[in-house]
Design an enzyme around this catalytic site. Structure first.
Site, mmCIF file in Angstrom:
data_model
loop_
_atom_site.group_PDB
_atom_site.id
_atom_site.type_symbol
_atom_site.label_atom_id
_atom_site.label_comp_id
_atom_site.label_asym_id
_atom_site.label_seq_id
_atom_site.Cartn_x
_atom_site.Cartn_y
_atom_site.Cartn_z
ATOM 1 N N GLY A 236 9.083 2.073 20.478
ATOM 2 C CA GLY A 236 8.773 4.542 20.425
ATOM 3 C C GLY A 236 8.844 5.100 21.624
ATOM 4 N N GLY A 238 6.652 6.851 24.756
ATOM 5 C CA GLY A 238 5.680 7.383 24.848
ATOM 6 C C GLY A 238 6.165 8.606 25.861
ATOM 7 N N ALA A 239 4.610 9.291 26.837
ATOM 8 C CA ALA A 239 4.904 10.022 28.145
ATOM 9 C C ALA A 239 5.311 9.660 29.023
ATOM 10 C CB ALA A 239 3.558 10.470 28.302
ATOM 11 N N SER A 240 5.135 8.255 29.409
ATOM 12 C CA SER A 240 5.077 6.960 30.383
ATOM 13 C C SER A 240 6.401 6.734 30.223
ATOM 14 C CB SER A 240 3.636 6.948 31.481
ATOM 15 O OG SER A 240 2.624 6.025 29.697
ATOM 16 N N VAL A 243 8.337 1.284 24.506
ATOM 17 C CA VAL A 243 7.290 0.206 24.098
ATOM 18 C C VAL A 243 8.600 -0.317 23.458
ATOM 19 C CG1 VAL A 243 5.606 -0.655 22.026
ATOM 20 C CG2 VAL A 243 4.994 1.235 24.149
ATOM 21 N N LYS A 258 4.956 -2.440 27.372
ATOM 22 C CA LYS A 258 5.122 -1.017 27.837
ATOM 23 C C LYS A 258 6.127 -0.925 28.911
ATOM 24 C CE LYS A 258 3.722 3.272 26.654
ATOM 25 N NZ LYS A 258 1.729 3.829 26.683
ATOM 26 N N ASP A 349 -9.354 11.467 22.077
ATOM 27 C CA ASP A 349 -8.061 11.356 21.236
ATOM 28 C C ASP A 349 -8.065 10.448 19.657
ATOM 29 O OD1 ASP A 349 -5.141 12.823 20.625
ATOM 30 O OD2 ASP A 349 -4.838 12.335 21.964
HETATM 31 P P1 ATP Z 1 1.595 9.084 23.986
HETATM 32 O O1 ATP Z 1 2.892 9.140 25.231
HETATM 33 O O2 ATP Z 1 1.000 10.046 23.821
HETATM 34 O O3 ATP Z 1 0.848 7.068 24.038
HETATM 35 P P2 ATP Z 1 2.661 7.390 21.779
HETATM 36 O O4 ATP Z 1 1.564 6.893 21.836
HETATM 37 O O5 ATP Z 1 4.408 8.234 20.774
HETATM 38 O O6 ATP Z 1 2.887 8.993 22.816
HETATM 39 P P3 ATP Z 1 3.671 4.983 23.312
HETATM 40 O O7 ATP Z 1 2.050 4.613 23.360
HETATM 41 O O8 ATP Z 1 4.766 4.945 24.619
HETATM 42 O O9 ATP Z 1 3.664 6.563 22.895
HETATM 43 O O10 ATP Z 1 3.856 4.466 22.362
HETATM 44 C C1 ATP Z 1 5.344 4.643 21.406
HETATM 45 C C2 ATP Z 1 5.689 3.734 20.410
HETATM 46 O O11 ATP Z 1 5.148 2.500 20.453
HETATM 47 C C3 ATP Z 1 4.725 4.315 18.895
HETATM 48 O O12 ATP Z 1 5.084 4.963 18.201
HETATM 49 C C4 ATP Z 1 3.073 3.465 19.301
HETATM 50 O O13 ATP Z 1 3.113 3.707 18.034
HETATM 51 C C5 ATP Z 1 4.151 2.281 19.186
HETATM 52 N N1 ATP Z 1 2.933 1.102 20.027
HETATM 53 C C6 ATP Z 1 2.490 1.453 21.239
HETATM 54 N N2 ATP Z 1 1.913 0.730 21.296
HETATM 55 C C7 ATP Z 1 1.661 -0.660 20.808
HETATM 56 C C8 ATP Z 1 1.592 -2.202 20.215
HETATM 57 N N3 ATP Z 1 0.396 -2.390 21.151
HETATM 58 N N4 ATP Z 1 2.668 -2.055 19.566
HETATM 59 C C9 ATP Z 1 2.764 -1.997 18.163
HETATM 60 N N5 ATP Z 1 3.151 -0.362 18.949
HETATM 61 C C10 ATP Z 1 2.794 0.204 19.343
HETATM 62 MG MG MG Z 2 0.346 6.027 22.638
#
Ligand code: ATP
Ligand code: MG
Length: 511
Positions: A236, A238-240, A243, A258, A349
């Site tokens: 998925g 996210g903002a920055s 992953v 990430k 959060d």
């Molecule tokens: P935000 O930018 O607010 O953090 P987000 O949590 O959706 O938004 P990311 O933190 O970049 O964005 O994560 C993207 C996706 O990857 C999410 O669905 C998250 O659940 C998944 N994810 C993030 N880190 C891990 C991890 N360590 N193991 C498994 N899945 C992960």
């Molecule tokens: Mg996140």
């Protein structure tokens, strides 16, 4: 100005609920003095900008405004404060007491000092009439649901410095005392609200881009991560960054990467500071940072533990959890929260989306790092977090401190009971109003809960911050004596993944 609220929850199901973009014109840089009064004949609030009044009247009924005008205005202020944020001001959930004060002052000034000076509106702390105390029936049909990503003004650089200092301080105290008593003292001082941390000049302040890259190269693992990590399925974005799952050919384990495009990061020095801080944060209930690599000088790969069970949201929305399983998840999250609070850090959060699960039942809190924003990222124009888990004092700005995480944990427990938090179907502004006006939300399945669980929820969902329990008190609560084994979460995760069509990629990778 039109705002696009597209970013909301990471769970697909929730995105579906809240997809409709909201197009509301709102004032920016409003610095005039406004004098808010309530018209004795019509009951309407007067003295606010026209667009605010329109927004208010569209989402909160006259009757509700009449029952709790202060909550209505406070919700409006918080809402407008949140969406006025610029994308260059990164939102980070982690926050310290100092920054809360800064944020409160900014919210209070959003309309100028005279707001709420109207004689018909009681000031906070005054006795409220019985009418105000009366619970509000859930609401008029929601207007357009819109995305909302929480938060207030957070000077991320100051935050990272503060976190680092808190960490130094905590470690020093622990060493001096030879046990954890030092941490306790540290925590008590902070609850009183007095500043407790030394101010230090950080070496990363005012660095040029070249210096930042040089420092990054020094902090990062040398070499090309592509030689070591075999990147596969995307989890998925996210903002920055995005992953991915990857296979570590050295340890023969799967990890999460990430990938952050540094060229899109407005403030690279913050990322630098974050790496330094995240390296220090290691706890069994946090999604731990493992390493960082610089790729082609413009991409940063942050290597994290992989939580292959996905977010707790999938489990709460798709399956029915037993009380013993809910207790086990609460215990694990409380351990992480207690660890952060012990270091003077508020997560702010806590919600099921930010609790990741391992297939073996591991429960870990995430989203406490790398939340910086991308220049020109439309979805971040709104910033500002999901209001549904917010404690009333986040809206009212009264006694805002680490206990906001405990309230959010209580709301997350409601998610585990009901499948979603209260007011999820409401618009963010309405949800803010209902949180401020109603205080503790109703729990439809309340009568089905055990006395221990009811008491646990009572301890989490106290509107009076002083009466709300601390993380350490809750870790000793009788409800947690009946925790089931964490491995009992595995069938729930599998069932949820099957329904949501997730998981196969993780399971099949390098088996
Ligand atoms: P935000 O930018 O607010 O953090 P987000 O949590 O959706 O938004 P990311 O933190 O970049 O964005 O994560 C993207 C996706 O990857 C999410 O669905 C998250 O659940 C998944 N994810 C993030 N880190 C891990 C991890 N360590 N193991 C498994 N899945 C992960
Ligand atoms: Mg996140």
């Amino acid at each position: 100005m039109s705002l696009n609220f597209s970013k909301l929850f990471s769970s697909k199901k929730r995105q579906d609920i809240q997809q409709v973009p909201s197009q509301i014109g709102l004032p920016t840089n409003v610095k005039h003095d406004y004098h808010v009064t309530r018209n004795a004949h019509t009951g309407e609030l007067e003295g606010l900008p026209e667009s605010w009044i329109r927004l208010l009247n569209a989402q909160i009924t006259k009757e509700e405004q009449d029952v709790n005008p202060r909550a209505a205005v406070q919700a409006l202020k918080y809402y407008n404060y949140s969406i006025k944020k610029k994308p260059t001001e990164p939102f980070k959930p982690l926050i310290t007491a100092e920054q809360i004060e800064e944020e409160s002052a900014e919210i209070e000034n959003i309309l100028g000092p005279k707001v709420l000076a109207g004689r018909n509106i009681p000031t906070w702390g005054e006795d409220e009439s019985p009418k105000v105390k009366q619970k509000l029936a859930p609401p008029v049909p929601p207007a357009k649901p819109s995305g909302y990503k929480a938060g207030g003004k957070v000077n991320q650089e100051a935050l990272v410095n503060h976190v680092q200092q808190a960490l130094d301080e905590a470690l020093n105290l622990a060493v001096v005392d030879g046990d954890t008593t030092g941490l306790k003292k540290h925590e008590e001082e902070e609850i009183c609200g007095s500043p407790l941390l030394r101010k230090k000049e950080r070496s990363t302040e005012k660095l040029t881009d070249d210096q930042i890259y040089e420092e990054l190269r020094r902090l990062c693992h040398p070499g090309d991560p592509c030689r070591r990590f075999d990147r596969s399925k995307e989890l998925g974005a996210g903002a920055s960054g995005t992953v991915f799952i990857a296979y570590d050919t050295e340890t023969k384990k799967k990890i999460a990467v990430k990938d952050i495009d540094l060229s899109k990061q407005p403030r690279k020095e913050l990322i630098l500071n974050e790496i330094k801080v995240m390296k220090e944060f290691n706890h069994e209930n946090l999604v731990n940072f493992l390493d960082a690599y610089l790729v082609r000088n413009d991409h940063l790969w942050v290597i994290m533990e992989l939580l292959d069970g996905g977010p707790l949201t999938d489990v709460v929305t798709e399956t029915v959890m037993k009380e013993g399983q809910i207790a086990a998840v609460c215990r694990e999250v409380l351990k992480a929260v207690s660890f952060l609070h012990g270091k003077g850090i508020i997560h702010r959060d806590i919600k099921s989306d930010n609790v990741l699960l391992g297939m073996n039942g591991a429960v870990k809190v995430t989203d406490f790092g790398f939340c910086a924003n991308i220049v020109g990222d439309e979805k971040r124009q709104t910033l500002v977090g999901t209001p549904y888990w917010m404690a009333p004092e986040v809206v009212t700005r009264k006694q805002y401190g680490k206990k906001v995480d405990i309230w959010s944990l209580g709301i997350m427990a409601i998610e585990m009971i009901e499948g979603e938090p209260p007011y999820l179907k409401e618009t963010p502004l309405r949800a803010l109003y209902l949180i401020a006006a109603n205080g503790r939300p109703a729990i439809p399945r309340w009568e089905k809960l055990s006395p221990e669980f009811k008491d646990f929820l009572d301890c989490c969902l106290q509107v009076d911050v002083d009466k709300r329990a601390t993380a350490d008190e809750l870790l000793r609560h009788p409800f947690l004596r009946n925790c089931m084994e964490l491995t009992t979460l595995t069938p729930l995760i599998k069932a949820a993944q099957k329904i949501l069509g997730k998981g196969a990629g993780i399971d099949l990778l390098h088996k």
